[in-house]
Write a protein that holds these residues in place. Structure first.
Motif, PDB file in Angstrom:
ATOM      1  N   TRP A  77       0.823  -1.216   0.000  1.00 51.66           N
ATOM      2  CA  TRP A  77       0.000   0.000   0.000  1.00 51.66           C
ATOM      3  C   TRP A  77       0.848   1.253   0.000  1.00 51.66           C
ATOM      4  O   TRP A  77       0.500   2.266  -0.601  1.00 51.66           O
ATOM      5  CB  TRP A  77      -0.948   0.007   1.199  1.00 51.66           C
ATOM      6  N   ARG A  78       1.998   1.201   0.708  1.00 51.88           N
ATOM      7  CA  ARG A  78       2.902   2.359   0.699  1.00 51.88           C
ATOM      8  C   ARG A  78       3.444   2.578  -0.695  1.00 51.88           C
ATOM      9  O   ARG A  78       3.492   3.702  -1.203  1.00 51.88           O
ATOM     10  CB  ARG A  78       4.065   2.116   1.663  1.00 51.88           C
ATOM     11  N   MET A  79       3.879   1.465  -1.336  1.00 51.06           N
ATOM     12  CA  MET A  79       4.497   1.603  -2.661  1.00 51.06           C
ATOM     13  C   MET A  79       3.453   2.003  -3.708  1.00 51.06           C
ATOM     14  O   MET A  79       3.757   2.742  -4.644  1.00 51.06           O
ATOM     15  CB  MET A  79       5.221   0.306  -3.042  1.00 51.06           C
ATOM     16  N   LEU A  80       2.208   1.523  -3.544  1.00 54.49           N
ATOM     17  CA  LEU A  80       1.132   1.973  -4.444  1.00 54.49           C
ATOM     18  C   LEU A  80       0.920   3.475  -4.304  1.00 54.49           C
ATOM     19  O   LEU A  80       0.711   4.176  -5.292  1.00 54.49           O
ATOM     20  CB  LEU A  80      -0.175   1.240  -4.126  1.00 54.49           C
ATOM     21  N   GLY A  81       1.002   3.957  -3.067  1.00 55.72           N
ATOM     22  CA  GLY A  81       0.862   5.388  -2.820  1.00 55.72           C
ATOM     23  C   GLY A  81       1.974   6.168  -3.497  1.00 55.72           C
ATOM     24  O   GLY A  81       1.756   7.233  -4.084  1.00 55.72           O
ATOM     25  N   LEU A  82       3.192   5.607  -3.431  1.00 58.76           N
ATOM     26  CA  LEU A  82       4.348   6.259  -4.063  1.00 58.76           C
ATOM     27  C   LEU A  82       4.194   6.253  -5.581  1.00 58.76           C
ATOM     28  O   LEU A  82       4.499   7.227  -6.266  1.00 58.76           O
ATOM     29  CB  LEU A  82       5.628   5.521  -3.643  1.00 58.76           C
TER      30      LEU A  82
END
Lengths: 114, 245
Positions: free
Chosen positions: A25-30
């Motif tokens: 989810w963090r990397m999707l946000g990035l």
């Protein structure tokens, strides 16, 4: 050293069930975040769902308590959190006052129950 | 010790900026709450027979209190890896909007995506709150370094707490262990409540709390996903309906 690490199978489980589903989810946000306007309708919905999910996590810990928290009766867990929230409101949103008050109510209740 | 002024020459050194980032963990009560939460996570990991190395690795790589608690307690209660992964993945959806809202504060026109990977990894509820509070006081071109210091400082603090909690667990009186575990829902509830900006946020929080016990009766293994998506969508629906009025 082997006591420190434990078995490698457990670390694989940490990678698959802990690290990957969380970090995704963090990397999707990035990756996709730069295209999303902060005030967009999609983000209002995502934030509402995210807040409700966090509320679900809080409720889960209170309703189905892990470990030693299970030794505190249900009514006392709810009363402690309610008291903490009340203190938070009364002190104009002081997290510290709320947390301290909730903990004190729980400890006092346990002491009173013996 | 407050941060130097925006135009201070002290910001010219990246190393110094990094140190200011680390130092900033002493300026927030949330660091104390986080410390206590990770004492609890260390104790929980000991109680469910995970190794200390495993507990420390989960703090470094997962770096999200609720996700770690869910992971340890679901695995400890005999859930499968898939069920645990779904429960963790669901709890982590909230990280997405946090990342989306923090990154614009870190970016400069020349920032590449790979420069933001580590800072993105550090984003969780505490860093999210602290970024909004502290980053406006940091020159834009130094914000990534500052966030690395802040995030690295918080992770280090929590590694100490995980180790202490793990070590204490064997000798911890049950009352103390229960008090530590109660810190997590209290701290998360209050910090979420403080960040509620719109009616939809408040409704989502209240409905999310109220719907979980209902969803839990279904025993699906993804109860939090069901209650969260329903409560969040209802809250969003009310927000749209009010705006149309």
């Amino acid at each position: 050293m082997s006591d420190f690490i434990g078995d490698w199978h457990a670390l694989l489980v940490l990678l698959l069930a802990g690290f990957l589903p969380n970090e995704a989810w963090r990397m999707l946000g990035l990756w996709f975040g730069s295209g999303i306007d902060e005030g967009s309708e999609l983000l209002v919905w995502v934030r509402a769902v995210a807040t409700a999910i966090l509320a679900g996590v809080i409720a889960q810990i209170l309703v189905l308590p892990p470990g030693a928290l299970a030794s505190v009766p249900g009514w006392l867990r709810y009363a402690a959190v309610a008291a903490g929230f009340l203190a938070f409101i009364v002190t104009r949103r002081s997290i510290f006052a709320g947390v301290a008050c909730g903990e004190l109510v729980m400890l006092a209740g346990k002491w009173w129950l013996g | 010790m407050p941060l130097p002024a925006l135009d201070s020459p002290q910001w010219q050194s990246p190393l110094r900026t990094f140190a200011w980032g680390i130092w900033s963990i002493t300026s927030t009560v949330l660091a104390l709450v986080l410390f206590a939460t990770y004492l609890g996570i260390g104790a929980l990991a000991h109680g469910t027979h995970f190794s200390l190395g495993w507990a420390l690795a989960s703090t470094v790589f997962v770096w999200a209190g609720p996700a770690q608690i869910i992971l340890i307690s679901t695995l400890g209660s005999g859930a499968t890896v898939v069920q645990a992964a779904i429960a963790v993945g669901v709890s982590a959806i909230r990280l997405f909007p946090m990342v989306v809202s923090v990154l614009p504060m870190l970016r400069t026109p020349t920032t590449k995506r790979r420069h933001l990977v580590l800072a993105t990894h550090f984003i969780a509820v505490t860093l999210w709150v602290e970024c909004f509070r502290l980053l406006p006081q940091v020159p834009r071109e130094r914000r990534i370094v500052f966030t690395h210091g802040l995030g690295g400082g918080l992770v280090s603090l929590c590694l100490v707490a995980t180790t202490l909690g793990y070590g204490l667990a064997a000798n911890l009186p049950q009352l103390f262990a229960a008090a530590i575990l109660l810190l997590t829902p209290l701290a998360f509830l209050l910090s979420t409540a403080r960040n509620c900006r719109q009616l939809s946020d408040i409704l989502a929080l209240v409905l999310g709390l109220a719907l979980f016990p209902l969803a839990a009766m279904l025993h699906t293994g993804v109860d939090i996903l069901i209650s969260g998506v329903s409560a969040g969508t209802i809250a969003y629906g009310v927000h749209r309906w009010r705006r149309r009025q």
